[in-house]
Design an enzyme around this catalytic site. Structure first.
Site, PDB file in Angstrom:
ATOM      1  N   LYS A 197      53.548  74.518 -17.663  1.00  0.00           N
ATOM      2  CA  LYS A 197      52.367  73.903 -17.047  1.00  0.00           C
ATOM      3  C   LYS A 197      52.321  72.447 -17.495  1.00  0.00           C
ATOM      4  O   LYS A 197      52.188  72.152 -18.680  1.00  0.00           O
ATOM      5  CB  LYS A 197      51.092  74.628 -17.450  1.00  0.00           C
ATOM      6  CG  LYS A 197      49.840  74.051 -16.797  1.00  0.00           C
ATOM      7  CD  LYS A 197      48.596  74.835 -17.188  1.00  0.00           C
ATOM      8  CE  LYS A 197      47.355  74.276 -16.529  1.00  0.00           C
ATOM      9  NZ  LYS A 197      46.139  75.019 -16.928  1.00  0.00           N
ATOM     10  N   ARG A 207      39.656  70.950 -10.781  1.00  0.00           N
ATOM     11  CA  ARG A 207      38.639  70.659 -11.798  1.00  0.00           C
ATOM     12  C   ARG A 207      37.292  70.367 -11.167  1.00  0.00           C
ATOM     13  O   ARG A 207      36.251  70.662 -11.757  1.00  0.00           O
ATOM     14  CB  ARG A 207      39.121  69.503 -12.680  1.00  0.00           C
ATOM     15  CG  ARG A 207      40.320  69.910 -13.544  1.00  0.00           C
ATOM     16  CD  ARG A 207      40.916  68.770 -14.346  1.00  0.00           C
ATOM     17  NE  ARG A 207      42.087  69.238 -15.091  1.00  0.00           N
ATOM     18  CZ  ARG A 207      42.954  68.447 -15.695  1.00  0.00           C
ATOM     19  NH1 ARG A 207      42.789  67.128 -15.646  1.00  0.00           N
ATOM     20  NH2 ARG A 207      43.987  68.950 -16.343  1.00  0.00           N
ATOM     21  N   LYS A 220      31.422  63.594 -30.964  1.00  0.00           N
ATOM     22  CA  LYS A 220      32.787  64.074 -31.183  1.00  0.00           C
ATOM     23  C   LYS A 220      33.750  63.373 -30.231  1.00  0.00           C
ATOM     24  O   LYS A 220      33.496  63.322 -29.024  1.00  0.00           O
ATOM     25  CB  LYS A 220      32.843  65.589 -30.976  1.00  0.00           C
ATOM     26  CG  LYS A 220      34.216  66.180 -31.241  1.00  0.00           C
ATOM     27  CD  LYS A 220      34.179  67.686 -31.368  1.00  0.00           C
ATOM     28  CE  LYS A 220      33.780  68.387 -30.091  1.00  0.00           C
ATOM     29  NZ  LYS A 220      33.892  69.847 -30.199  1.00  0.00           N
ATOM     30  N   GLU A 242      60.257  76.636 -23.382  1.00  0.00           N
ATOM     31  CA  GLU A 242      59.055  77.442 -23.155  1.00  0.00           C
ATOM     32  C   GLU A 242      59.403  78.785 -22.513  1.00  0.00           C
ATOM     33  O   GLU A 242      58.813  79.820 -22.850  1.00  0.00           O
ATOM     34  CB  GLU A 242      58.062  76.667 -22.280  1.00  0.00           C
ATOM     35  CG  GLU A 242      57.477  75.415 -22.918  1.00  0.00           C
ATOM     36  CD  GLU A 242      56.404  75.723 -23.949  1.00  0.00           C
ATOM     37  OE1 GLU A 242      56.112  76.912 -24.181  1.00  0.00           O
ATOM     38  OE2 GLU A 242      55.852  74.765 -24.527  1.00  0.00           O
ATOM     39  N   LYS A 257      53.822  75.234 -12.995  1.00  0.00           N
ATOM     40  CA  LYS A 257      52.642  74.595 -12.400  1.00  0.00           C
ATOM     41  C   LYS A 257      52.636  73.130 -12.780  1.00  0.00           C
ATOM     42  O   LYS A 257      52.752  72.816 -13.975  1.00  0.00           O
ATOM     43  CB  LYS A 257      51.365  75.278 -12.891  1.00  0.00           C
ATOM     44  CG  LYS A 257      50.077  74.693 -12.311  1.00  0.00           C
ATOM     45  CD  LYS A 257      48.844  75.396 -12.850  1.00  0.00           C
ATOM     46  CE  LYS A 257      47.584  74.799 -12.221  1.00  0.00           C
ATOM     47  NZ  LYS A 257      46.357  75.415 -12.761  1.00  0.00           N
ATOM     48  N   SER A 283      45.987  72.549  -6.327  1.00  0.00           N
ATOM     49  CA  SER A 283      44.894  72.040  -5.493  1.00  0.00           C
ATOM     50  C   SER A 283      45.191  70.672  -4.901  1.00  0.00           C
ATOM     51  O   SER A 283      44.846  70.405  -3.741  1.00  0.00           O
ATOM     52  CB  SER A 283      43.607  71.980  -6.318  1.00  0.00           C
ATOM     53  OG  SER A 283      43.755  71.121  -7.444  1.00  0.00           O
ATOM     54  N   TYR A 322      46.452  78.274  -2.107  1.00  0.00           N
ATOM     55  CA  TYR A 322      45.178  78.348  -1.389  1.00  0.00           C
ATOM     56  C   TYR A 322      45.404  78.511   0.111  1.00  0.00           C
ATOM     57  O   TYR A 322      44.485  78.861   0.843  1.00  0.00           O
ATOM     58  CB  TYR A 322      44.350  77.093  -1.684  1.00  0.00           C
ATOM     59  CG  TYR A 322      44.168  76.863  -3.162  1.00  0.00           C
ATOM     60  CD1 TYR A 322      43.227  77.583  -3.888  1.00  0.00           C
ATOM     61  CD2 TYR A 322      44.977  75.948  -3.856  1.00  0.00           C
ATOM     62  CE1 TYR A 322      43.080  77.391  -5.248  1.00  0.00           C
ATOM     63  CE2 TYR A 322      44.840  75.757  -5.222  1.00  0.00           C
ATOM     64  CZ  TYR A 322      43.889  76.486  -5.912  1.00  0.00           C
ATOM     65  OH  TYR A 322      43.760  76.313  -7.271  1.00  0.00           O
TER      66      TYR A 322
END
Length: 334
Positions: A197, A207, A220, A242, A257, A283, A322
């Site tokens: 990813k 998002r 913070k 990975e 991704k 997206s 999608y």
């Protein structure tokens, strides 16, 4: 006339000949349909993702039933969590009465044969908008995050999830989640790991849909990006590291991704791994196609089907997209 021994066009001459030698196919069962859910009592369109919406629980079952009727056999659920339920440790993620466990139980009651995949990460639940716990000094903590992710995965498995999808990119989380699931009797629940990813600019509309971007939280210092745990888009060999780790830690399926801009990574993993490979048609990729089609710059149907076919050609066994219901309908119509 040219004196040619080889004429590759001979096998392209008619539709029947082309079909006989076609090397890659696409069908509805190759597709995984991502669905956004929220607590509201009505569906809500997502402006940056035309054709997508946040589904209320009362309507979610009908959409999943429609997907099943089109030949789609897996959906993945993503929650839009109310701000009041978000916290620095994302503890709402393992609330067994929370949105995703309730959605899973309801879907399993209404559509018991549909494969339900979930997302394991803290960003929808975090007041900081990160996939992991952020320390007071602005560091995304790995091991502490993995402890929470295990509780999240366990809550989803108890609700009836078939596939757990760790999308957080914390080190070692696949092995610990696998061990946790097994220790609690969920040996049949699979892990579809977000193996490679990337820290990509293509995630913006997603998002927006979940209101899950990194955000300031008091005094913070909050990292404004996810570069410290998601992969550098410049790197390809790192994906093989990975993949080796996830394979050894017990992943059942490996995922890349984003997908479209990373077909080389899909191909690398396909060449090196015997596990099924998934690719996420994210997206931003979806939104670009929809926007160009709305403006008449491209014809949506052939572009979508060609794009999905290219994922398969690169080596993807499964495609999260999608476009899934539209593509399944177009494939049925021929």
């Amino acid at each position: 006339m040219l004196d040619l021994l080889h004429r590759p066009r001979r096998l392209r001459r008619t539709p029947a000949l082309r079909a006989m030698v076609r090397q890659t196919s696409l069908q509805a069962t190759d597709l995984i349909y991502p669905l956004f859910v929220h607590e509201e009592d009505r569906n809500e369109p997502i402006g940056s993702m035309p054709g997508c919406q946040r589904w209320c629980l009362d309507a979610l079952g009908d959409e999943v039933g429609r997907a099943w009727d089109l030949g789609i056999r897996c959906v993945v659920l993503f929650p839009k969590v109310a701000d009041g339920l978000k916290s620095e440790d994302g503890a709402e993620c393992f609330n067994e009465g929370g949105l995703i466990p309730r959605a899973i139980r309801r879907l399993k009651a209404e559509h018991p044969h549909m494969v339900i995949m979930t997302d394991v990460a803290l960003d929808p639940y975090s007041s900081d908008g990160h996939d992991g716990i952020v320390s007071p000094h602005g560091v995304v903590l790995n091991d502490e995050t993995v402890e929470i992710l295990c509780q999240q995965a366990l809550a989803q498995a108890r609700a009836g999830a078939d596939l757990i999808g760790p999308s957080d990119m914390m080190d070692g989380r696949v092995e610990v989640i696998r061990t946790t699931l097994d220790d609690h009797g969920f040996t049949d629940v699979g892990i579809i790991s977000y193996t490679a990813k990337y820290s990509s600019a293509y995630y913006g509309p997603f998002r927006d849909a979940l209101d899950s971007a990194p955000r300031a939280s008091g005094d913070k210092p909050i990292p404004t990006n996810k570069d410290s745990y998601q992969m550098d888009p410049a790197n390809s060999r790192e994906a093989l590291i990975e993949a080796d780790l996830d394979n050894g830690e017990g992943a059942d399926i490996l995922m890349v991704k984003p997908g479209l801009a990373y077909l080389d990574i899909v191909a690398k993993l396909r060449d090196k791994s015997t596990l099924p490979i998934a690719a996420y048609n994210v997206s931003g990729e979806y939104a670009m196609v929809k926007a160009a089609a709305e403006r008449g710059w491209i014809e949506e149907r052939p572009v979508v089907l060609e794009t999905l076919l290219c994922f398969r050609r690169a080596g993807a066994d499964l495609i999260l997209t999608y476009h899934a219901p539209d593509a399944a309908l177009w494939l049925r119509k021929g």
